[in-house]
Design a protein around this motif. Structure first.
Motif, PDB file in Angstrom:
ATOM      1  N   MET A   1       0.856  -1.173   0.000  1.00 28.46           N
ATOM      2  CA  MET A   1       0.000   0.000   0.000  1.00 28.46           C
ATOM      3  C   MET A   1       0.896   1.228   0.000  1.00 28.46           C
ATOM      4  O   MET A   1       1.893   1.277   0.700  1.00 28.46           O
ATOM      5  CB  MET A   1      -0.857   0.024   1.260  1.00 28.46           C
ATOM      6  CG  MET A   1      -1.830  -1.097   1.403  1.00 28.46           C
ATOM      7  SD  MET A   1      -3.366  -0.823   0.573  1.00 28.46           S
ATOM      8  CE  MET A   1      -3.797   0.782   1.089  1.00 28.46           C
ATOM      9  N   GLU A   3       0.656   5.775  -0.966  1.00 29.24           N
ATOM     10  CA  GLU A   3      -0.092   6.937  -1.417  1.00 29.24           C
ATOM     11  C   GLU A   3       0.659   7.546  -2.597  1.00 29.24           C
ATOM     12  O   GLU A   3       1.864   7.806  -2.504  1.00 29.24           O
ATOM     13  CB  GLU A   3      -0.213   7.951  -0.271  1.00 29.24           C
ATOM     14  CG  GLU A   3      -1.228   9.024  -0.529  1.00 29.24           C
ATOM     15  CD  GLU A   3      -1.490   9.897   0.688  1.00 29.24           C
ATOM     16  OE1 GLU A   3      -2.412  10.688   0.625  1.00 29.24           O
ATOM     17  OE2 GLU A   3      -0.768   9.767   1.696  1.00 29.24           O
ATOM     18  N   TRP A   9      -4.682   6.265  -2.794  1.00 27.78           N
ATOM     19  CA  TRP A   9      -4.089   5.041  -2.281  1.00 27.78           C
ATOM     20  C   TRP A   9      -4.057   3.967  -3.359  1.00 27.78           C
ATOM     21  O   TRP A   9      -5.012   3.802  -4.102  1.00 27.78           O
ATOM     22  CB  TRP A   9      -4.865   4.543  -1.067  1.00 27.78           C
ATOM     23  CG  TRP A   9      -4.674   5.445   0.092  1.00 27.78           C
ATOM     24  CD1 TRP A   9      -5.483   6.475   0.476  1.00 27.78           C
ATOM     25  CD2 TRP A   9      -3.580   5.441   0.994  1.00 27.78           C
ATOM     26  NE1 TRP A   9      -4.955   7.103   1.573  1.00 27.78           N
ATOM     27  CE2 TRP A   9      -3.781   6.481   1.917  1.00 27.78           C
ATOM     28  CE3 TRP A   9      -2.439   4.656   1.118  1.00 27.78           C
ATOM     29  CZ2 TRP A   9      -2.893   6.762   2.936  1.00 27.78           C
ATOM     30  CZ3 TRP A   9      -1.550   4.926   2.144  1.00 27.78           C
ATOM     31  CH2 TRP A   9      -1.780   5.974   3.043  1.00 27.78           C
ATOM     32  N   TRP A  11      -2.203  -0.173  -4.310  1.00 21.97           N
ATOM     33  CA  TRP A  11      -1.569  -1.361  -3.731  1.00 21.97           C
ATOM     34  C   TRP A  11      -0.835  -2.135  -4.814  1.00 21.97           C
ATOM     35  O   TRP A  11      -1.115  -1.986  -6.003  1.00 21.97           O
ATOM     36  CB  TRP A  11      -2.586  -2.263  -3.033  1.00 21.97           C
ATOM     37  CG  TRP A  11      -3.739  -2.695  -3.890  1.00 21.97           C
ATOM     38  CD1 TRP A  11      -4.977  -2.118  -3.924  1.00 21.97           C
ATOM     39  CD2 TRP A  11      -3.779  -3.781  -4.822  1.00 21.97           C
ATOM     40  NE1 TRP A  11      -5.777  -2.776  -4.819  1.00 21.97           N
ATOM     41  CE2 TRP A  11      -5.064  -3.801  -5.385  1.00 21.97           C
ATOM     42  CE3 TRP A  11      -2.861  -4.733  -5.236  1.00 21.97           C
ATOM     43  CZ2 TRP A  11      -5.440  -4.745  -6.343  1.00 21.97           C
ATOM     44  CZ3 TRP A  11      -3.239  -5.663  -6.181  1.00 21.97           C
ATOM     45  CH2 TRP A  11      -4.512  -5.671  -6.722  1.00 21.97           C
ATOM     46  N   GLU A  30      -9.848   6.727  -0.449  1.00 22.43           N
ATOM     47  CA  GLU A  30      -9.782   6.331   0.953  1.00 22.43           C
ATOM     48  C   GLU A  30      -8.942   5.070   1.103  1.00 22.43           C
ATOM     49  O   GLU A  30      -9.090   4.121   0.341  1.00 22.43           O
ATOM     50  CB  GLU A  30     -11.189   6.062   1.491  1.00 22.43           C
ATOM     51  CG  GLU A  30     -12.094   7.276   1.417  1.00 22.43           C
ATOM     52  CD  GLU A  30     -13.515   6.950   1.807  1.00 22.43           C
ATOM     53  OE1 GLU A  30     -13.724   6.043   2.640  1.00 22.43           O
ATOM     54  OE2 GLU A  30     -14.423   7.597   1.257  1.00 22.43           O
ATOM     55  N   ARG A  31      -8.063   5.076   2.104  1.00 17.99           N
ATOM     56  CA  ARG A  31      -7.169   3.944   2.334  1.00 17.99           C
ATOM     57  C   ARG A  31      -7.949   2.654   2.579  1.00 17.99           C
ATOM     58  O   ARG A  31      -7.591   1.598   2.071  1.00 17.99           O
ATOM     59  CB  ARG A  31      -6.253   4.233   3.526  1.00 17.99           C
ATOM     60  CG  ARG A  31      -5.206   3.169   3.745  1.00 17.99           C
ATOM     61  CD  ARG A  31      -4.312   3.500   4.942  1.00 17.99           C
ATOM     62  NE  ARG A  31      -3.168   2.640   5.017  1.00 17.99           N
ATOM     63  CZ  ARG A  31      -3.181   1.401   5.503  1.00 17.99           C
ATOM     64  NH1 ARG A  31      -4.305   0.888   5.955  1.00 17.99           N
ATOM     65  NH2 ARG A  31      -2.094   0.673   5.525  1.00 17.99           N
TER      66      ARG A  31
END
Length: 52
Positions: A1, A3, A9, A11, A30-31
């Motif tokens: 993960m 930013e 965000w 991955w 949003e994470r």
């Protein structure tokens, strides 16, 4: 993960040898949404049937 530069965000799913085998392909604002996405991907076991 991680930013990205756009504050979204993303991955990456890596093999134990460090090779990237999948990535998010899109950013998430949003994470927790990115976390949910990677969990869905990891839920599918190796050898699962491929659908087209």
């Amino acid at each position: 993960m991680y930013e990205d530069r756009g504050a979204e965000w993303r991955w990456r799913l890596c093999h134990h040898n460090g090779e990237i085998v999948a990535d998010s392909g899109e950013g998430y604002a949003e994470r927790n949404k990115a976390v949910a996405a990677i969990k869905r991907v990891k839920r599918h076991p190796p050898g699962a049937p491929q659908t087209e």
